[in-house]
Write a protein that holds these residues in place. Structure first.
Motif, PDB file in Angstrom:
ATOM      1  N   VAL A  64       4.354   4.419   9.387  1.00  0.00           N
ATOM      2  CA  VAL A  64       3.850   5.752   9.051  1.00  0.00           C
ATOM      3  C   VAL A  64       2.342   5.719   8.817  1.00  0.00           C
ATOM      4  O   VAL A  64       1.610   6.599   9.281  1.00  0.00           O
ATOM      5  N   LEU A  65       1.858   4.696   8.115  1.00  0.00           N
ATOM      6  CA  LEU A  65       0.425   4.636   7.810  1.00  0.00           C
ATOM      7  C   LEU A  65      -0.414   4.340   9.057  1.00  0.00           C
ATOM      8  O   LEU A  65      -1.627   4.553   9.053  1.00  0.00           O
ATOM      9  N   ALA A  66       0.238   3.894  10.131  1.00  0.00           N
ATOM     10  CA  ALA A  66      -0.482   3.665  11.391  1.00  0.00           C
ATOM     11  C   ALA A  66      -0.701   4.972  12.162  1.00  0.00           C
ATOM     12  O   ALA A  66      -1.447   5.007  13.140  1.00  0.00           O
ATOM     13  N   ARG A  67      -0.064   6.048  11.715  1.00  0.00           N
ATOM     14  CA  ARG A  67      -0.198   7.330  12.419  1.00  0.00           C
ATOM     15  C   ARG A  67      -1.560   7.955  12.133  1.00  0.00           C
ATOM     16  O   ARG A  67      -2.073   7.845  11.012  1.00  0.00           O
ATOM     17  N   GLY A  95      -4.384  10.244  10.897  1.00  0.00           N
ATOM     18  CA  GLY A  95      -4.485  11.235   9.822  1.00  0.00           C
ATOM     19  C   GLY A  95      -3.558  11.005   8.640  1.00  0.00           C
ATOM     20  O   GLY A  95      -3.558  11.783   7.689  1.00  0.00           O
ATOM     21  N   MET A  96      -2.758   9.953   8.704  1.00  0.00           N
ATOM     22  CA  MET A  96      -1.822   9.704   7.595  1.00  0.00           C
ATOM     23  C   MET A  96      -2.529   8.911   6.492  1.00  0.00           C
ATOM     24  O   MET A  96      -3.329   8.023   6.765  1.00  0.00           O
ATOM     25  N   THR A  97      -2.212   9.262   5.243  1.00  0.00           N
ATOM     26  CA  THR A  97      -2.771   8.540   4.096  1.00  0.00           C
ATOM     27  C   THR A  97      -1.604   8.119   3.198  1.00  0.00           C
ATOM     28  O   THR A  97      -0.517   8.706   3.265  1.00  0.00           O
TER      29      THR A  97
END
Length: 201
Positions: free
Chosen positions: A142-145, A147-149
């Motif tokens: 998920v964090l590789a997406r 704009g994800m933080t």
């Protein structure tokens, strides 16, 4: 009248549900994608644009629904959300019915429903498959997406039924914490077993 076996497919963010849905399609299983249905209804020229604009003025344009504007009117306002759902849900239901008529001769169809447990969309399903992976793998994906933080990820997780509870409530758990080939073998086995129990002409 006999009908296809209906398998609900769900899983928390970053668990690999889209990859599993693709594997199912590659096996010839019809997959109804609830999110894609909503996007088509709310996209450019979508069937629901006039009704949404009438109920929530200023929230649509040539590009379809303006998500930020609609979100601002709906988020945190339960009555407004109910009004929006009263527009969207029947239309998605009609698309799902048309899908079932189109694929009525199949032994197995899949409903891809991201918020199956969160929104209580389990009615009418013969079984539920939950896509799952270890928490650290989920977090990395998920964090590789773009704009994800970590903060956004934490907010999304807080709104979702915990993975452990989904697994406990599932009829089948598909593990994506292993190699793609191993996951594909699991999916193949699940499809084969359902088709054998529910053969169609």
């Amino acid at each position: 009248m006999s009908r296809p076996f209906i398998l609900g497919l769900t899983g928390s963010i970053g668990m690999g549900k889209s990859a599993v849905a693709l594997m199912l399609r590659e096996l010839g299983v019809p997959v109804f994608d609830a999110d894609a249905a909503v996007h088509s209804l709310q996209g450019p020229g979508g069937a629901l644009i006039p009704a949404i604009e009438a109920a929530f003025p200023g929230t649509t344009g040539p590009e379809g629904v303006r998500r930020a504007e609609l979100g601002a009117q709906v988020f945190g306002h339960p009555e407004a959300l109910k009004r929006l759902e009263a527009i969207v849900h029947p239309a998605v239901g009609a698309m799902r019915e048309a899908f079932m008529i189109e694929h009525g001769g199949e032994p197995l169809v899949v409903f891809d429903i991201p918020l199956l447990f969160e929104k209580g969309h389990g009615q009418g399903l013969d079984a539920v498959a939950v896509v799952s992976a270890p928490a650290e793998m989920q977090r990395a994906r998920v964090l590789a997406r773009p704009g994800m933080t970590p903060e956004k990820f934490a907010q999304i997780l807080a709104l979702q039924v915990p993975d452990a509870e989904k697994r406990a409530r599932a009829d089948h758990v598909i593990d994506t914490g292993v190699s793609l080939d191993e996951t594909r073998a699991e999916v193949n086995q699940l499809v084969r077993s359902i088709r054998e129990k529910n053969p169609r002409n």
